[in-house]
Scaffold this active site. Sequence first.
Site, short mmCIF file in Angstrom:
data_model
loop_
_atom_site.label_atom_id
_atom_site.label_comp_id
_atom_site.label_asym_id
_atom_site.label_seq_id
_atom_site.Cartn_x
_atom_site.Cartn_y
_atom_site.Cartn_z
N CYS A 116 31.41 36.84 34.23
CA CYS A 116 30.40 37.80 34.43
C CYS A 116 29.56 37.54 33.22
O CYS A 116 28.26 38.36 33.59
CB CYS A 116 31.16 39.31 34.10
SG CYS A 116 32.16 39.81 35.68
N HIS A 256 25.48 44.62 32.28
CA HIS A 256 26.24 44.19 33.67
C HIS A 256 26.92 45.30 34.20
O HIS A 256 27.52 46.20 33.59
CB HIS A 256 27.43 43.20 33.08
CG HIS A 256 28.37 42.69 33.97
ND1 HIS A 256 28.12 42.13 35.08
CD2 HIS A 256 29.80 42.81 33.89
CE1 HIS A 256 29.31 41.90 35.66
NE2 HIS A 256 30.23 42.17 35.15
N ASN A 286 30.66 45.47 41.30
CA ASN A 286 30.43 44.50 40.51
C ASN A 286 30.18 42.97 41.07
O ASN A 286 31.26 42.39 41.70
CB ASN A 286 31.78 44.28 39.31
CG ASN A 286 31.62 43.37 38.57
OD1 ASN A 286 30.87 42.34 38.63
ND2 ASN A 286 32.58 43.20 37.66
O1 UT7 Z 1 33.07 42.42 35.04
C1 UT7 Z 1 34.21 41.66 34.47
C2 UT7 Z 1 34.54 42.80 33.66
N1 UT7 Z 1 35.49 43.78 34.27
C3 UT7 Z 1 35.68 45.01 33.93
O2 UT7 Z 1 34.82 45.33 32.81
C4 UT7 Z 1 36.52 45.89 34.82
C5 UT7 Z 1 37.28 46.70 33.71
N2 UT7 Z 1 38.35 47.61 34.03
C6 UT7 Z 1 38.07 48.79 34.50
O3 UT7 Z 1 36.93 48.90 35.12
C7 UT7 Z 1 39.07 49.66 34.97
O4 UT7 Z 1 40.31 49.20 34.06
C8 UT7 Z 1 39.63 49.95 36.30
C9 UT7 Z 1 38.33 50.64 37.32
C10 UT7 Z 1 40.08 48.42 36.72
C11 UT7 Z 1 40.74 50.64 36.27
O5 UT7 Z 1 40.61 52.47 35.71
P1 UT7 Z 1 41.49 52.68 34.85
O6 UT7 Z 1 41.03 53.94 34.29
O7 UT7 Z 1 41.59 51.69 33.65
O8 UT7 Z 1 42.82 53.02 35.54
P2 UT7 Z 1 44.34 52.43 35.45
O9 UT7 Z 1 44.44 51.07 35.65
O10 UT7 Z 1 44.65 52.75 34.05
O11 UT7 Z 1 45.18 53.52 36.11
C12 UT7 Z 1 45.25 54.85 36.13
C13 UT7 Z 1 46.07 55.56 37.31
C14 UT7 Z 1 47.44 54.58 37.57
O12 UT7 Z 1 48.13 55.72 37.95
P3 UT7 Z 1 49.28 56.06 36.93
O13 UT7 Z 1 50.13 55.00 36.28
O14 UT7 Z 1 48.39 56.74 35.83
O15 UT7 Z 1 50.08 56.95 37.86
C15 UT7 Z 1 46.96 53.62 38.34
O16 UT7 Z 1 48.20 53.25 39.26
O17 UT7 Z 1 45.30 55.13 38.37
C16 UT7 Z 1 46.01 54.32 39.27
N3 UT7 Z 1 45.07 53.54 39.94
C17 UT7 Z 1 44.27 53.97 41.18
N4 UT7 Z 1 44.45 55.08 41.90
C18 UT7 Z 1 43.69 54.78 43.17
C19 UT7 Z 1 44.83 52.27 39.79
N5 UT7 Z 1 43.90 51.78 40.70
C20 UT7 Z 1 43.58 52.79 41.62
C21 UT7 Z 1 42.94 52.83 42.88
N6 UT7 Z 1 42.88 54.00 43.46
N7 UT7 Z 1 42.31 51.90 43.20
#
Ligand code: UT7
Length: 331
Positions: A116, A256, A286
Amino acid sequence: MSKITAAITAVGAYVPEYVLTNQILETMVDTNDEWITTRTGIKERRILKEEGKGTSFLATKAAQNLIDKTGLNPEEIDLVIVSTATPDMKAASTAAYTASQIGAKNAFSFDLEAACSSFLFGMSVASSYIESGRYKKVLLIGADKNSSFINYEDRATCIIFGDGGGAVLFEPNEEGMGLQDEYLRSDGIGREFLRAKYGGSSYPITKEALENGEHYVFQDGKTVFKNAVFNMADVAVKILERNNLTKDDVAWLVAHQANKRIIDATANRIDLEAEKVMMNIEKFGNTTSATLPLLLNDYETQLKKGDKLIFAAFGGGFTWGSIYLKWAYNS
Ligand code: UT7
């Protein structure tokens, strides 16, 4: 004689027509519009659906848009750089194909890959060629067809990524406009947290890997998120301090577009008002190497000569950095 700086003198962009909305994703994986919007800021993204069309198609369209807008003669281009994490093919250069497609007959060309941060690092390379006096017109294109590496059954990645391309022209400037300073970094420890493991030279593709979907992008979102927030904010602060800039000097943050919360955190760290933060993640998600030029294209008419822009990016590898650039023209 005044010092030659490298200025952006034109911008172009292209996104595919097909719009993949959060509502459509709700029918594909266990997710919902509210979760995606509050956690990422994304509402929709563009997907290149046509068979046989890869990143060079997006790159060519973006470059052609720049050429059409400016009347640039492609035969005058010295160098075409395609920043991309999703080249058309292994072994064959995406940039070489793109340069031929746009009629840049007198240019040489190469791909640049830094996940990225590809476009940000490309800005550094393009500028160096101009500042050295070696070339006069360098076309830098950021393009990615992320949909070709995404598993649309994996809700951790399919909600984030989209396809698109953007192009800028770098030319010499004698008024002190263009790239002023850069602070670029990388740390290989990051490759465990964001990667497509199979299909490269370490792990050539196998039948089993394909069946297990190990050629798709995997992301440990939380770890990437934490590193992105810390490092993007950190480099933005460093570049401001190093150039004696206060938040009032900054016209725009060009960050970004990976997650709105990461962009907001970077803006907060330098205490920048939301009105000065370029944002289009809601429309495109993204797009990896295309996010920065897509922003410039969307905001081009609001940019004024002399505006001080702070670019920032973070991506796989890990790779990250910040660039301070003075905008060179009124459109
Ligand atoms: O460009 C390259 C660099 N990439 C990035 O910068 C991306 C960086 N990461 C992120 O943007 C975030 O970590 C994500 C958007 C990918 C995920 O967001 P998060 O706030 O870190 O969520 P998480 O992975 O901690 O998940 C929180 C909860 C989990 O449920 P529990 O375990 O709390 O019950 C996940 O299972 O949300 C759940 N979850 C979802 N729910 C609905 C994870 N993905 C989804 C989804 N829809 N798509």
